[in-house]
Every structure is written in structure tokens, then in C-alpha cells.
Motif scaffolding. Structure first.
Motif, PDB file in Angstrom:
ATOM      1  N   PHE A 133      -1.100   3.331  -3.015  1.00 30.81           N
ATOM      2  CA  PHE A 133      -1.892   2.557  -2.076  1.00 30.81           C
ATOM      3  C   PHE A 133      -2.892   3.432  -1.331  1.00 30.81           C
ATOM      4  N   LEU A 134      -2.441   4.549  -0.813  1.00 35.58           N
ATOM      5  CA  LEU A 134      -3.303   5.425  -0.012  1.00 35.58           C
ATOM      6  C   LEU A 134      -2.962   6.870  -0.295  1.00 35.58           C
ATOM      7  N   ASP A 135      -3.923   7.719  -0.051  1.00 35.46           N
ATOM      8  CA  ASP A 135      -3.625   9.133  -0.108  1.00 35.46           C
ATOM      9  C   ASP A 135      -2.936   9.509   1.201  1.00 35.46           C
ATOM     10  N   ILE A 136      -2.784  10.768   1.436  1.00 36.35           N
ATOM     11  CA  ILE A 136      -2.018  11.189   2.615  1.00 36.35           C
ATOM     12  C   ILE A 136      -2.699  10.791   3.915  1.00 36.35           C
TER      13      ILE A 136
ATOM     14  N   HIS B 270      11.152  -2.521  13.958  1.00 31.56           N
ATOM     15  CA  HIS B 270      10.664  -1.147  13.849  1.00 31.56           C
ATOM     16  C   HIS B 270       9.140  -1.159  13.699  1.00 31.56           C
ATOM     17  N   PRO B 271       8.416  -0.807  14.763  1.00 31.45           N
ATOM     18  CA  PRO B 271       6.955  -0.728  14.684  1.00 31.45           C
ATOM     19  C   PRO B 271       6.509   0.708  14.400  1.00 31.45           C
ATOM     20  N   TRP B 272       5.405   0.846  13.718  1.00 38.73           N
ATOM     21  CA  TRP B 272       4.755   2.142  13.557  1.00 38.73           C
ATOM     22  C   TRP B 272       3.334   1.924  13.090  1.00 38.73           C
ATOM     23  N   SER B 273       2.565   2.986  13.048  1.00 36.46           N
ATOM     24  CA  SER B 273       1.189   2.883  12.556  1.00 36.46           C
ATOM     25  C   SER B 273       0.940   3.979  11.527  1.00 36.46           C
ATOM     26  N   PHE B 274      -0.058   3.743  10.698  1.00 35.30           N
ATOM     27  CA  PHE B 274      -0.449   4.706   9.669  1.00 35.30           C
ATOM     28  C   PHE B 274      -1.955   4.887   9.718  1.00 35.30           C
ATOM     29  N   THR B 275      -2.377   6.122   9.872  1.00 35.20           N
ATOM     30  CA  THR B 275      -3.802   6.460   9.877  1.00 35.20           C
ATOM     31  C   THR B 275      -4.067   7.326   8.648  1.00 35.20           C
ATOM     32  N   PRO B 276      -4.734   6.782   7.625  1.00 37.26           N
ATOM     33  CA  PRO B 276      -4.973   7.539   6.397  1.00 37.26           C
ATOM     34  C   PRO B 276      -6.131   8.508   6.552  1.00 37.26           C
ATOM     35  N   GLU B 277      -6.161   9.476   5.658  1.00 35.25           N
ATOM     36  CA  GLU B 277      -7.301  10.399   5.631  1.00 35.25           C
ATOM     37  C   GLU B 277      -8.559   9.697   5.130  1.00 35.25           C
ATOM     38  N   SER B 278      -8.386   8.605   4.386  1.00 35.99           N
ATOM     39  CA  SER B 278      -9.526   7.842   3.855  1.00 35.99           C
ATOM     40  C   SER B 278      -9.461   6.406   4.368  1.00 35.99           C
ATOM     41  N   PRO B 279      -9.820   6.171   5.643  1.00 36.58           N
ATOM     42  CA  PRO B 279      -9.682   4.829   6.210  1.00 36.58           C
ATOM     43  C   PRO B 279     -10.556   3.768   5.548  1.00 36.58           C
ATOM     44  N   GLU B 280     -11.586   4.173   4.835  1.00 39.55           N
ATOM     45  CA  GLU B 280     -12.452   3.187   4.170  1.00 39.55           C
ATOM     46  C   GLU B 280     -11.716   2.428   3.069  1.00 39.55           C
ATOM     47  N   LYS B 281     -10.541   2.901   2.652  1.00 35.42           N
ATOM     48  CA  LYS B 281      -9.769   2.236   1.604  1.00 35.42           C
ATOM     49  C   LYS B 281      -8.839   1.151   2.144  1.00 35.42           C
ATOM     50  N   LEU B 282      -8.743   1.002   3.456  1.00 39.05           N
ATOM     51  CA  LEU B 282      -7.751   0.092   4.025  1.00 39.05           C
ATOM     52  C   LEU B 282      -7.974  -1.378   3.659  1.00 39.05           C
ATOM     53  N   GLY B 283      -9.203  -1.807   3.547  1.00 39.28           N
ATOM     54  CA  GLY B 283      -9.465  -3.190   3.144  1.00 39.28           C
ATOM     55  C   GLY B 283      -8.892  -3.476   1.770  1.00 39.28           C
ATOM     56  N   ALA B 284      -9.118  -2.565   0.833  1.00 38.64           N
ATOM     57  CA  ALA B 284      -8.580  -2.722  -0.521  1.00 38.64           C
ATOM     58  C   ALA B 284      -7.055  -2.633  -0.514  1.00 38.64           C
ATOM     59  N   VAL B 285      -6.513  -1.821   0.358  1.00 34.34           N
ATOM     60  CA  VAL B 285      -5.057  -1.700   0.470  1.00 34.34           C
ATOM     61  C   VAL B 285      -4.446  -3.033   0.901  1.00 34.34           C
TER      62      VAL B 285
ATOM     63  N   GLU C  43      -5.645  -6.031   0.453  1.00 33.97           N
ATOM     64  CA  GLU C  43      -5.735  -6.962  -0.679  1.00 33.97           C
ATOM     65  C   GLU C  43      -4.654  -6.663  -1.712  1.00 33.97           C
ATOM     66  N   ARG C  44      -4.445  -5.391  -1.976  1.00 33.69           N
ATOM     67  CA  ARG C  44      -3.430  -5.010  -2.963  1.00 33.69           C
ATOM     68  C   ARG C  44      -2.036  -5.362  -2.468  1.00 33.69           C
ATOM     69  N   LEU C  45      -1.753  -5.163  -1.193  1.00 33.65           N
ATOM     70  CA  LEU C  45      -0.461  -5.565  -0.643  1.00 33.65           C
ATOM     71  C   LEU C  45      -0.246  -7.064  -0.810  1.00 33.65           C
ATOM     72  N   LYS C  46      -1.285  -7.838  -0.546  1.00 35.06           N
ATOM     73  CA  LYS C  46      -1.200  -9.297  -0.692  1.00 35.06           C
ATOM     74  C   LYS C  46      -0.842  -9.671  -2.136  1.00 35.06           C
ATOM     75  N   GLU C  47      -1.377  -8.946  -3.091  1.00 36.83           N
ATOM     76  CA  GLU C  47      -1.112  -9.231  -4.501  1.00 36.83           C
ATOM     77  C   GLU C  47       0.232  -8.684  -4.975  1.00 36.83           C
ATOM     78  N   GLU C  48       0.607  -7.492  -4.517  1.00 30.27           N
ATOM     79  CA  GLU C  48       1.783  -6.803  -5.042  1.00 30.27           C
ATOM     80  C   GLU C  48       3.100  -7.176  -4.367  1.00 30.27           C
ATOM     81  N   LEU C  49       3.091  -7.477  -3.081  1.00 30.26           N
ATOM     82  CA  LEU C  49       4.346  -7.782  -2.389  1.00 30.26           C
ATOM     83  C   LEU C  49       5.120  -8.932  -3.049  1.00 30.26           C
ATOM     84  N   PRO C  50       4.459 -10.035  -3.460  1.00 34.77           N
ATOM     85  CA  PRO C  50       5.215 -11.118  -4.107  1.00 34.77           C
ATOM     86  C   PRO C  50       5.912 -10.692  -5.402  1.00 34.77           C
ATOM     87  N   LYS C  51       5.426  -9.670  -6.060  1.00 37.47           N
ATOM     88  CA  LYS C  51       6.064  -9.176  -7.285  1.00 37.47           C
ATOM     89  C   LYS C  51       7.362  -8.436  -6.986  1.00 37.47           C
TER      90      LYS C  51
END
Length: 119
Positions: A2-5, A30-45, A47-55
């Protein structure tokens, strides 16, 4: 992947009421946050979560902008088998952009003779 480090917040779980008798019932969150090194990928992430979680046994019950001024994208998914729910927010307009996550358990009954400590 989904994301790099990136960097996660350091938070711990908590115990809360779950809408029933607070002396008999509880849930874990349990709350937490994630700040990726490449935040521009979060929109695609998101969308991918929406598609992959049901699987993987999750049912997406909400997806889209929240009611905030920034219209953060929020995804809510439930897993009936594990009795968990997850909410993921994409905070695109924050600097830096990041994901906010909250996992919540189902409602459990306190065993007889035991007490729940909320924190």
C-alpha cells in the motif's frame, strides 16, 4: 504494498462504553495515525483499501468525504467474523498529509465477578 515507509504515532488501546449498561459491557478501541514518506499516494491507497478489504472479510459500509470543512475522505469497514470495525481518514489537506485510523471491537460482556477499567 500500500505505501512505502513512513511514521506511525505512538498510541495505545483504550476501553470504553458501548451503548449498554457500562458496568456490564465494554469495547476496546485503538487509534493511531500514519504519515508516509510519499503522502501523494494516499488517495490511491484509500481507493485500494476500498477494493481490497472486502476480499479479506471486511464489508465497506461507508466511503467518501466526511462533513468537515476539508472534506476528508473516510472509509468505514466492518468485519462480522472478528467483531471489529475500522475507520480510516485521509487527511489530504494537513501538512503533512496522513491517515488517521481507529479500530474498534464489538461490544463484550464483563465476566461475572470482574470489573472493567476504562482508560
Amino acid at each position: 504494498m500500500f505505501l512505502d515507509i513512513g511514521k506511525t504515532s505512538v498510541t495505545g488501546p483504550g476501553v470504553s462504553e458501548c451503548g449498554k449498561d457500562p458496568d456490564k459491557y465494554f469495547q476496546i478501541f485503538h487509534p493511531w495515525s500514519f504519515t508516509p514518506e510519499s503522502p501523494e499516494k494516499l488517495g490511491a491507497v484509500m481507493e485500494r483499501l476500498k477494493e481490497e478489504l472486502p476480499k479479506h472479510g471486511w464489508k465497506v459500509v461507508e466511503y467518501g468525504p466526511d462533513g468537515s470543512k476539508n472534506k476528508n475522505v473516510r472509509l468505514t469497514a466492518d468485519n462480522d467474523e472478528t467483531r471489529h470495525s475500522v475507520k480510516i481518514w485521509h487527511y489530504a489537506k494537513r501538512n503533512p498529509a496522513k491517515l488517521g485510523l481507529m479500530v474498534v471491537s464489538g461490544c463484550y460482556q464483563v465476566p461475572d465477578g470482574e470489573k472493567v477499567y476504562r482508560f
